[in-house]
Design a protein around this motif. Structure first.
Motif, PDB file in Angstrom:
ATOM      1  N   MET A  34       0.854  -1.182   0.000  1.00 20.24           N
ATOM      2  CA  MET A  34       0.000   0.000   0.000  1.00 20.24           C
ATOM      3  C   MET A  34       0.890   1.232   0.000  1.00 20.24           C
ATOM      4  SD  MET A  34      -3.188  -0.940   2.513  1.00 20.24           S
ATOM      5  CE  MET A  34      -4.205   0.392   1.844  1.00 20.24           C
ATOM      6  N   GLY A  35       0.398   2.269  -0.629  1.00 21.09           N
ATOM      7  CA  GLY A  35       1.230   3.454  -0.691  1.00 21.09           C
ATOM      8  C   GLY A  35       0.440   4.694  -1.034  1.00 21.09           C
ATOM      9  N   TRP A  36       1.175   5.778  -1.085  1.00 23.78           N
ATOM     10  CA  TRP A  36       0.617   7.077  -1.428  1.00 23.78           C
ATOM     11  C   TRP A  36       1.332   7.621  -2.655  1.00 23.78           C
ATOM     12  CZ3 TRP A  36      -3.673   9.097   0.675  1.00 23.78           C
ATOM     13  CH2 TRP A  36      -4.129   8.542   1.859  1.00 23.78           C
ATOM     14  N   TYR A  37       0.532   8.193  -3.535  1.00 23.80           N
ATOM     15  CA  TYR A  37       1.021   8.781  -4.763  1.00 23.80           C
ATOM     16  C   TYR A  37       0.469  10.195  -4.846  1.00 23.80           C
ATOM     17  CZ  TYR A  37       1.843   3.872  -5.815  1.00 23.80           C
ATOM     18  OH  TYR A  37       2.272   2.570  -5.764  1.00 23.80           O
ATOM     19  N   ARG A  38       1.070  11.035  -5.668  1.00 20.38           N
ATOM     20  CA  ARG A  38       0.543  12.383  -5.825  1.00 20.38           C
ATOM     21  C   ARG A  38       0.683  12.839  -7.274  1.00 20.38           C
ATOM     22  NH1 ARG A  38       5.099  15.702  -2.275  1.00 20.38           N
ATOM     23  NH2 ARG A  38       6.859  15.449  -3.746  1.00 20.38           N
ATOM     24  N   MET A  47       5.062   8.203  -7.178  1.00 16.31           N
ATOM     25  CA  MET A  47       5.005   7.519  -5.899  1.00 16.31           C
ATOM     26  C   MET A  47       5.640   8.411  -4.844  1.00 16.31           C
ATOM     27  SD  MET A  47       6.707   5.703  -3.406  1.00 16.31           S
ATOM     28  CE  MET A  47       8.323   5.408  -4.126  1.00 16.31           C
ATOM     29  N   VAL A  48       4.967   8.557  -3.723  1.00 18.39           N
ATOM     30  CA  VAL A  48       5.488   9.341  -2.610  1.00 18.39           C
ATOM     31  C   VAL A  48       6.097   8.418  -1.562  1.00 18.39           C
ATOM     32  CG1 VAL A  48       4.908  10.948  -0.761  1.00 18.39           C
ATOM     33  CG2 VAL A  48       3.815  11.166  -3.007  1.00 18.39           C
ATOM     34  N   ALA A  49       5.331   7.424  -1.159  1.00 13.56           N
ATOM     35  CA  ALA A  49       5.793   6.472  -0.149  1.00 13.56           C
ATOM     36  C   ALA A  49       4.994   5.195  -0.285  1.00 13.56           C
ATOM     37  CB  ALA A  49       5.634   7.043   1.258  1.00 13.56           C
ATOM     38  N   GLY A  55       6.876  -4.903   5.631  1.00 10.05           N
ATOM     39  CA  GLY A  55       7.249  -3.746   6.445  1.00 10.05           C
ATOM     40  C   GLY A  55       8.278  -2.856   5.781  1.00 10.05           C
ATOM     41  N   SER A  56       8.813  -3.295   4.679  1.00  6.58           N
ATOM     42  CA  SER A  56       9.805  -2.472   3.997  1.00  6.58           C
ATOM     43  C   SER A  56       9.139  -1.244   3.394  1.00  6.58           C
ATOM     44  CB  SER A  56      10.519  -3.277   2.917  1.00  6.58           C
ATOM     45  OG  SER A  56       9.618  -3.660   1.906  1.00  6.58           O
ATOM     46  N   THR A  57       9.836  -0.134   3.438  1.00  8.85           N
ATOM     47  CA  THR A  57       9.281   1.126   2.964  1.00  8.85           C
ATOM     48  C   THR A  57      10.140   1.706   1.846  1.00  8.85           C
ATOM     49  OG1 THR A  57      10.478   2.345   4.674  1.00  8.85           O
ATOM     50  CG2 THR A  57       8.221   1.667   5.180  1.00  8.85           C
ATOM     51  N   ASN A  58       9.496   2.583   1.095  1.00  8.06           N
ATOM     52  CA  ASN A  58      10.178   3.254  -0.003  1.00  8.06           C
ATOM     53  C   ASN A  58       9.623   4.673  -0.072  1.00  8.06           C
ATOM     54  OD1 ASN A  58      11.884   3.534  -2.194  1.00  8.06           O
ATOM     55  ND2 ASN A  58      10.365   2.810  -3.659  1.00  8.06           N
ATOM     56  N   TYR A  59      10.518   5.643  -0.193  1.00  7.65           N
ATOM     57  CA  TYR A  59      10.111   7.045  -0.258  1.00  7.65           C
ATOM     58  C   TYR A  59      10.768   7.712  -1.469  1.00  7.65           C
ATOM     59  CZ  TYR A  59       8.686   6.653   4.665  1.00  7.65           C
ATOM     60  OH  TYR A  59       8.077   6.291   5.842  1.00  7.65           O
ATOM     61  N   VAL A  60      10.058   8.650  -2.061  1.00  7.89           N
ATOM     62  CA  VAL A  60      10.687   9.495  -3.063  1.00  7.89           C
ATOM     63  C   VAL A  60      11.662  10.413  -2.329  1.00  7.89           C
ATOM     64  CG1 VAL A  60       8.910  11.304  -2.980  1.00  7.89           C
ATOM     65  CG2 VAL A  60      10.236  10.940  -5.075  1.00  7.89           C
ATOM     66  N   ASP A  65      12.729  12.055   5.316  1.00 13.53           N
ATOM     67  CA  ASP A  65      12.955  12.793   6.569  1.00 13.53           C
ATOM     68  C   ASP A  65      11.834  13.776   6.888  1.00 13.53           C
ATOM     69  OD1 ASP A  65      16.441  13.005   5.692  1.00 13.53           O
ATOM     70  OD2 ASP A  65      15.437  11.501   6.932  1.00 13.53           O
ATOM     71  N   ARG A  66      10.810  13.859   6.030  1.00 12.14           N
ATOM     72  CA  ARG A  66       9.673  14.730   6.305  1.00 12.14           C
ATOM     73  C   ARG A  66       8.368  13.950   6.406  1.00 12.14           C
ATOM     74  NH1 ARG A  66       8.042  18.467   2.752  1.00 12.14           N
ATOM     75  NH2 ARG A  66       8.841  17.358   0.914  1.00 12.14           N
ATOM     76  N   PHE A  67       8.224  12.911   5.584  1.00 10.61           N
ATOM     77  CA  PHE A  67       6.999  12.123   5.550  1.00 10.61           C
ATOM     78  C   PHE A  67       7.272  10.747   6.152  1.00 10.61           C
ATOM     79  CE2 PHE A  67       4.869  14.194   1.558  1.00 10.61           C
ATOM     80  CZ  PHE A  67       5.037  15.441   2.131  1.00 10.61           C
ATOM     81  N   THR A  68       6.246  10.186   6.787  1.00  6.40           N
ATOM     82  CA  THR A  68       6.354   8.838   7.340  1.00  6.40           C
ATOM     83  C   THR A  68       5.100   8.051   6.993  1.00  6.40           C
ATOM     84  OG1 THR A  68       7.685   9.636   9.211  1.00  6.40           O
ATOM     85  CG2 THR A  68       6.678   7.450   9.410  1.00  6.40           C
ATOM     86  N   ILE A  69       5.305   6.893   6.399  1.00  3.24           N
ATOM     87  CA  ILE A  69       4.181   6.011   6.073  1.00  3.24           C
ATOM     88  C   ILE A  69       4.060   4.942   7.143  1.00  3.24           C
ATOM     89  CG2 ILE A  69       5.566   4.443   4.636  1.00  3.24           C
ATOM     90  CD1 ILE A  69       3.091   4.228   2.778  1.00  3.24           C
ATOM     91  N   SER A  70       2.814   4.563   7.444  1.00  2.00           N
ATOM     92  CA  SER A  70       2.582   3.506   8.420  1.00  2.00           C
ATOM     93  C   SER A  70       1.354   2.710   8.007  1.00  2.00           C
ATOM     94  CB  SER A  70       2.402   4.096   9.817  1.00  2.00           C
ATOM     95  OG  SER A  70       1.295   4.979   9.855  1.00  2.00           O
TER      96      SER A  70
END
Length: 116
Positions: A34-38, A47-49, A55-60, A65-70
């Protein structure tokens, strides 16, 4: 199929915070990531996060350091905590769910506007 409903978003000043939430229903057991896009006007959706079942995460890079996905796996939700917001974060944010068998599903989108 999987249905996604987003909440949160709105208008905030530069440096402020917002929290987006997304609840999944339907065949949630088929979800892998699951993730967030903009998508900003005139731009492609990015893709944002994202967060996999592992549990592995990926961020643009622009939001690290500003956004956190959970994720709450029991409730089938995914949240995006956005801090230190910048005008360039202004976009329509979409929740997305990747499934094992039937591809990606999208929420309806929620507007995030950061004023300078």
């Amino acid at each position: 199929q999987v249905q996604l409903v987003e909440s949160g978003g709105g208008l905030v000043q530069t440096g402020g915070s917002l929290r987006l939430s997304c609840a999944a229903s339907g065949r949630t057991f088929t979800i892998n990531t699951m993730g967030w896009y903009r998508q900003a006007p005139g731009n492609q959706r990015e893709m944002v996060a994202s967060m996999a079942n592992s549990g592995s995460t990926n961020y643009v890079d622009s939001v690290k350091d500003r956004f956190t996905i959970s994720r709450d796996y029991a409730k089938n939700t995914v949240d995006l905590q956005m801090n230190s917001l910048k005008p360039e974060d202004t976009a329509v944010y979409f929740c997305g769910a990747d499934t094992f068998f039937t591809g990606r599903y999208w929420g309806q989108g929620t507007q995030v506007t950061v004023s300078s």
